[in-house]
Design an enzyme around this catalytic site. Structure first.
Site, short mmCIF file in Angstrom:
data_model
loop_
_atom_site.label_atom_id
_atom_site.label_comp_id
_atom_site.label_asym_id
_atom_site.label_seq_id
_atom_site.Cartn_x
_atom_site.Cartn_y
_atom_site.Cartn_z
N HIS A 274 -21.19 23.02 6.14
CA HIS A 274 -21.95 21.78 6.29
C HIS A 274 -21.27 20.65 5.54
CE1 HIS A 274 -23.51 23.67 2.61
NE2 HIS A 274 -23.81 22.44 2.18
N ASN B 163 -14.02 9.51 -0.76
CA ASN B 163 -14.73 8.42 -1.42
C ASN B 163 -14.39 7.14 -0.68
OD1 ASN B 163 -15.79 10.05 -3.49
ND2 ASN B 163 -13.92 9.86 -4.68
N PHE C 215 -29.01 3.57 -8.71
CA PHE C 215 -28.44 4.34 -9.81
C PHE C 215 -29.43 5.42 -10.22
CE2 PHE C 215 -25.78 0.57 -10.37
CZ PHE C 215 -24.55 1.15 -10.64
N LEU C 216 -28.93 6.58 -10.59
CA LEU C 216 -29.76 7.64 -11.14
C LEU C 216 -29.70 7.52 -12.66
CD1 LEU C 216 -28.79 10.70 -8.90
CD2 LEU C 216 -30.91 9.39 -8.84
N VAL C 217 -30.69 6.81 -13.24
CA VAL C 217 -30.73 6.58 -14.68
C VAL C 217 -32.17 6.74 -15.16
CG1 VAL C 217 -28.74 5.01 -14.69
CG2 VAL C 217 -31.04 4.09 -14.34
N HIS D 291 -3.98 0.48 8.16
CA HIS D 291 -4.53 0.21 6.83
C HIS D 291 -5.97 -0.28 6.90
CE1 HIS D 291 -4.23 -0.86 2.55
NE2 HIS D 291 -4.78 -2.03 2.84
N HIS E 84 -7.02 1.93 2.13
CA HIS E 84 -6.41 2.63 3.27
C HIS E 84 -7.22 3.90 3.55
CE1 HIS E 84 -2.69 3.41 5.74
NE2 HIS E 84 -3.35 4.55 5.87
N HIS F 114 -8.44 7.33 3.72
CA HIS F 114 -7.89 8.59 3.23
C HIS F 114 -8.98 9.40 2.55
CE1 HIS F 114 -7.91 6.29 -0.55
NE2 HIS F 114 -7.79 7.43 -1.20
N SER G 64 -9.91 3.27 -5.11
CA SER G 64 -9.03 2.19 -5.53
C SER G 64 -8.14 1.67 -4.41
CB SER G 64 -8.14 2.66 -6.70
OG SER G 64 -7.36 3.79 -6.31
N CYS H 84 0.50 3.45 3.36
CA CYS H 84 0.96 2.99 4.67
C CYS H 84 2.30 3.64 5.01
CB CYS H 84 1.10 1.46 4.68
SG CYS H 84 -0.47 0.59 4.86
N CYS I 256 0.84 -1.21 0.00
CA CYS I 256 0.00 0.00 0.00
C CYS I 256 0.87 1.25 0.00
CB CYS I 256 -0.93 -0.01 1.22
SG CYS I 256 -1.83 1.55 1.45
N GLN J 251 -9.41 13.42 0.16
CA GLN J 251 -8.71 14.32 -0.76
C GLN J 251 -9.15 15.75 -0.52
OE1 GLN J 251 -8.18 12.98 -4.92
NE2 GLN J 251 -9.38 11.16 -4.37
N ASN K 31 -1.20 14.86 -4.67
CA ASN K 31 -1.50 13.64 -5.42
C ASN K 31 -0.49 13.42 -6.55
OD1 ASN K 31 -2.74 11.51 -6.90
ND2 ASN K 31 -4.74 12.15 -6.15
N ASP K 32 0.05 12.20 -6.63
CA ASP K 32 1.00 11.89 -7.69
C ASP K 32 0.35 11.89 -9.07
OD1 ASP K 32 3.20 11.48 -5.92
OD2 ASP K 32 2.36 9.54 -5.37
#
Length: 459
Positions: free
Chosen positions: A293, A148, A309-311, A90, A159, A161, A156, A23, A20, A163, A45-46
């Site tokens: 908020h 997320n 799903f919104l479809v 982790h 761990h 985290h 993906s 970590c 990871c 953003q 972010n890379d």
């Protein structure tokens, strides 16, 4: 309404994963080595979506021959994308962390926001290198902090985290909110969300949780089945303005939301969470209209394997509610990390105050229930309540988890032997409750132990 069958999230993760890149001491994709951080760490972010230095977007001059400039409008955006690790472990999500461990995350959000304010702003604080925040090259307009959680939300790496994206313009969603809040304040002279919070506190219909400083509620206009907002009771424009008690209250509110989510379908509940607050370079009008908020947008609908799903009609016409916000609030409100602990506290109190309820449990020989035995049993039950409350906020700690598990095992052993061996208890309304609580808790904790603690064996 459209839904999709998903696999429930039951993956057992180790406390440390050598592969990871988040970590401590591991190598990131860009070749940098992660430090041995203790709480949180921040880095650019890379694979940033926006960067400090990138070419400007060329805009064609309007002409009579080419109407592109009238119909096709775009504007270049510069910025910076940060990654924020929440914890060195982790295998711990926000739902596994006690409020005390969420507080450093909130402090990191505050440091990020304060470091990107104009240097003349009263809340500005220079970035600290030990946290990983870089000096600002130019003034940006907005800082969008978000998380997320779960593969269903495109995460993906499991761990823990989040953003934070700084951008040279205000994104559409917070900008739309800001315009509506500014219009409401101009017309009524009051903050839109302050009026709304006060309304919800009076009605008590859509509130999931509240403490002295924050309210968690299923908003009247919510789209996702178990969508919630986390709103301060005091009018606050941005996170640096929070008092210490409000920071602690926010940590508790986040812990409650994420724990209840995980308990709802007994899975690691996916969601997208984001903070909306005042722009970094807010005008006075924008600052006056802003109200801090948090939004939690979870996709799960009916179970851990069915997502919404919104479809179709919802995408082309308007979203539809699968359950009402009042129904969602009731379901989430019933879930709590302290529920069984609270029952144990009640049992302790009644053991000290009366013998009637205790004699219902030991109905075969009620004369053997004395004041001393009742108070002794009450003391043991109070101790169990403390253990279970502590375990609820430290569920990722294997030792604490096991102590809590043993409290249910011992309780179950006691009630079964008093019923079948010593003959003091009688199978009936007084005994059924303790047997159900102890047995179901033991089964659940045994089956979920590896998921929450990462430990493979009880022994």
């Amino acid at each position: 309404m459209d839904s999709q069958q998903e696999s429930p999230s039951k993956t057992v993760l180790p406390a440390y994963d050598p592969s990871c890149y988040l970590c401590p001491s591991n190598t990131r994709a860009g070749g940098e080595i992660m430090p041995k951080y203790q709480n949180t760490f921040v880095f650019v972010n890379d694979f940033s979506a926006v960067k400090d230095e990138q070419p400007d977007y060329d805009i064609a001059e309007p002409s009579n021959e080419d109407i592109s400039s009238l119909l096709l409008k775009a504007k270049g955006v510069k910025g910076r994308c940060y990654v924020i690790t929440f914890n060195p472990a982790h295998n711990l999500t926000l739902a596994d962390l006690p409020p005390a461990s969420i507080l450093p995350i909130i402090e990191t959000w505050i440091s990020l926001y304060a470091a990107h304010l104009p240097s003349t702003h009263p809340d500005y604080k220079a970035p600290t290198s030990d946290l990983g925040i870089l000096p600002v090259k130019e003034q940006y307009s907005y800082l969008q902090i978000f998380e997320n959680k779960g593969a269903a939300m495109g995460c993906s790496n499991p761990h823990p985290h989040g953003q934070a994206w700084c951008t040279s313009g205000i994104p559409d969603e917070p900008l739309t909110e800001l315009k509506n809040m500014a219009a409401y304040k101009a017309e009524h002279g009051r903050a839109l969300l302050k009026d709304y919070v006060d309304l919800e506190l009076r009605k008590k219909e859509r509130i999931v949780f509240e403490n002295d400083t924050w309210v968690v509620l299923c908003a009247w206009w919510a789209i996702w089945p178990f969508e919630v907002m986390v709103i301060p009771k005091r009018e606050v424009a941005s996170i640096p303005q929070l008092h210490d008690t409000e920071k602690q209250g926010l940590a508790e509110a986040i812990a409650q939301v994420t724990k209840r989510y995980d308990n709802l379908f007994e899975t690691s509940f996916p969601y997208s969470m984001g903070i909306h607050q005042a722009p970094l370079d807010a005008t006075q009008e924008q600052l006056d209209a802003s109200y801090l908020h948090l939004h939690f947008y979870p996709p799960l609908l009916r179970s851990s394997t069915v997502r919404k799903f919104l479809v179709g009609y919802e995408l082309l016409a308007e979203p539809q509610r699968d359950i009402t916000p009042e129904q969602a609030a009731i379901r989430l409100r019933k879930l709590s990390g302290e529920e069984i602990s609270a029952v144990a506290v009640f049992n302790s109190v009644q053991n000290y105050s009366t013998l009637s309820l205790t004699r219902r449990v030991y109905a075969n020989r009620p004369q053997e229930v004395t004041n001393v035995s009742s108070r002794t049993f009450g003391t043991w039950t109070l101790l169990s309540a403390i253990v279970r409350a502590y375990a609820a906020y430290n569920i990722g700690n294997a030792a604490v988890y096991d102590i809590c598990l043993w409290s249910y095992l011992i309780a179950g052993f006691h009630f079964v032997t008093e019923w079948l061996v010593f003959g003091t208890a009688k199978f009936g309304s007084g005994l059924i409750g303790p047997l159900i609580v102890s047995s179901s808790s033991v089964v659940w904790m045994l089956t979920q132990r590896a998921f929450y603690t990462g430990a493979s064996s009880l022994w």
